[in-house]
Design an enzyme around this catalytic site. Structure first.
Site, PDB file in Angstrom:
ATOM      1  CD  GLU A 166      32.482  30.068  10.567  1.00 50.25           C
ATOM      2  OE1 GLU A 166      32.915  29.407   9.604  1.00 50.25           O
ATOM      3  OE2 GLU A 166      32.947  29.967  11.708  1.00 50.25           O
ATOM      4  CG  ASP A 167      31.065  26.541   8.506  1.00 52.63           C
ATOM      5  OD1 ASP A 167      31.081  27.369   9.454  1.00 52.63           O
ATOM      6  OD2 ASP A 167      31.533  25.394   8.611  1.00 52.63           O
ATOM      7  CG  ASP A 220      24.814  25.846  16.909  1.00 51.09           C
ATOM      8  OD1 ASP A 220      23.687  26.245  17.214  1.00 51.09           O
ATOM      9  OD2 ASP A 220      25.234  24.718  17.249  1.00 51.09           O
ATOM     10  CG  PHE A 256      25.456  17.959  13.117  1.00 51.20           C
ATOM     11  CD1 PHE A 256      26.279  18.855  13.792  1.00 51.20           C
ATOM     12  CD2 PHE A 256      26.024  17.100  12.185  1.00 51.20           C
ATOM     13  CE1 PHE A 256      27.641  18.891  13.543  1.00 51.20           C
ATOM     14  CE2 PHE A 256      27.378  17.128  11.924  1.00 51.20           C
ATOM     15  CZ  PHE A 256      28.194  18.023  12.605  1.00 51.20           C
ATOM     16  NE  ARG A 295      35.991  19.360   5.989  1.00 48.16           N
ATOM     17  CZ  ARG A 295      35.721  20.020   7.110  1.00 48.16           C
ATOM     18  NH1 ARG A 295      34.830  20.981   7.098  1.00 48.16           N
ATOM     19  NH2 ARG A 295      36.332  19.718   8.242  1.00 48.16           N
TER      20      ARG A 295
HETATM   21  P1  5GP Z   1      29.277  27.899  17.183  1.00 50.96           P
HETATM   22  O1  5GP Z   1      30.552  28.258  17.896  1.00 50.96           O
HETATM   23  O2  5GP Z   1      28.558  29.095  16.609  1.00 50.96           O
HETATM   24  O3  5GP Z   1      28.378  27.042  18.028  1.00 50.96           O
HETATM   25  O4  5GP Z   1      29.638  26.936  16.000  1.00 50.96           O
HETATM   26  C1  5GP Z   1      30.440  27.284  14.994  1.00 50.96           C
HETATM   27  C2  5GP Z   1      31.142  26.090  14.403  1.00 50.96           C
HETATM   28  O5  5GP Z   1      30.608  24.851  14.869  1.00 50.96           O
HETATM   29  C3  5GP Z   1      30.975  26.108  12.915  1.00 50.96           C
HETATM   30  O6  5GP Z   1      31.983  26.861  12.285  1.00 50.96           O
HETATM   31  C4  5GP Z   1      31.035  24.633  12.591  1.00 50.96           C
HETATM   32  O7  5GP Z   1      32.375  24.256  12.468  1.00 50.96           O
HETATM   33  C5  5GP Z   1      30.452  23.947  13.814  1.00 50.96           C
HETATM   34  N1  5GP Z   1      29.019  23.643  13.626  1.00 50.96           N
HETATM   35  C6  5GP Z   1      27.970  24.225  14.259  1.00 50.96           C
HETATM   36  N2  5GP Z   1      26.811  23.687  13.825  1.00 50.96           N
HETATM   37  C7  5GP Z   1      27.140  22.762  12.889  1.00 50.96           C
HETATM   38  C8  5GP Z   1      26.367  21.874  12.060  1.00 50.96           C
HETATM   39  O8  5GP Z   1      25.138  21.809  12.066  1.00 50.96           O
HETATM   40  N3  5GP Z   1      27.076  21.082  11.215  1.00 50.96           N
HETATM   41  C9  5GP Z   1      28.429  21.092  11.152  1.00 50.96           C
HETATM   42  N4  5GP Z   1      29.013  20.256  10.282  1.00 50.96           N
HETATM   43  N5  5GP Z   1      29.184  21.911  11.905  1.00 50.96           N
HETATM   44  C10 5GP Z   1      28.547  22.744  12.769  1.00 50.96           C
END
Ligand code: 5GP
Length: 185
Positions: A104-105, A108, A157, A170
């Site tokens: 995963e990237d 959060d 972010f 990207r």
């Molecule tokens: P979560 O469900 O853990 O809050 O977030 C996961 C997804 O939200 C990540 O796979 C990504 O797509 C998006 N995301 C969360 N934080 C960021 C951020 O700082 N930058 C970007 N570009 N995407 C984020």
């Protein structure tokens, strides 16, 4: 961040440069290689954000591996996760009985990963582990297992190295914080 960018004179503050990403990816590759010890691994890259990291990470793995992709789209606005996730592209094969590594990237709130883990677990892999390039602990709303974490970062972010803002950025070779266009005209 209400308007989608349509220009390329962006102002980005570099948070993690390309050299640090490459060095950490090599370290992760060594750790993961040592962990699986020559057993076959199915690497699942989560589209679209993890594709660039996954492409670099698999080349740092000295293991017999296959690659799969899962497309995810989350509802809600662009900079905040709603946790309501839809699979937009699914695996092309069964993962039953396989050692699976999700790449995963960023994690959060953890809501996306929780959904993915629950979904993939129903397909009965032998094991399910997680490698995330980035982790934002301040945003955590649910606890999810993270076996390997590239970098722990503050609650900003970020874009670049696979991560987008409104579909762009990207392709930046580093991870940075988007500050908007450099000039208003
Ligand atoms: P979560 O469900 O853990 O809050 O977030 C996961 C997804 O939200 C990540 O796979 C990504 O797509 C998006 N995301 C969360 N934080 C960021 C951020 O700082 N930058 C970007 N570009 N995407 C984020």
């Amino acid at each position: 961040m209400s308007e989608a960018p349509n220009r390329w004179d962006h102002d980005v503050e570099v948070m993690i440069d390309a050299e640090r990403i490459a060095a950490r990816t090599r370290e992760l590759g060594q750790e993961i290689t040592a962990f699986y010890k020559n057993s076959p691994v199915c690497v699942i890259s989560i589209l679209k954000g993890s594709v660039i990291f996954a492409a670099d990470l698999v080349r740092a793995l000295d293991l017999p591996l296959s690659m799969e992709f899962v497309g995810i789209s989350s509802y809600g606005n662009e900079t905040e996760s709603s946790g309501v996730v839809q699979i937009t592209a699914d695996l092309t094969r069964s993962i039953e009985g396989l050692d699976v590594l999700i790449v995963e990237d960023i994690i959060d709130t953890g809501l996306t990963m929780r959904y993915l883990l629950e979904n993939l677990a129903t397909r009965h892999p032998k094991s399910l582990r997680v490698c995330t390039l980035l982790h934002k602990p301040e945003g955590a709303r649910v606890k999810v297992p993270m076996d390997w974490v590239g970098f722990t970062i503050p609650n900003a972010f970020v874009i670049g190295y696979g991560l987008d803002y409104a579909g762009l950025y990207r392709n930046l070779p580093y991870i940075g914080v988007y500050r908007g266009p450099t000039s208003e005209d």
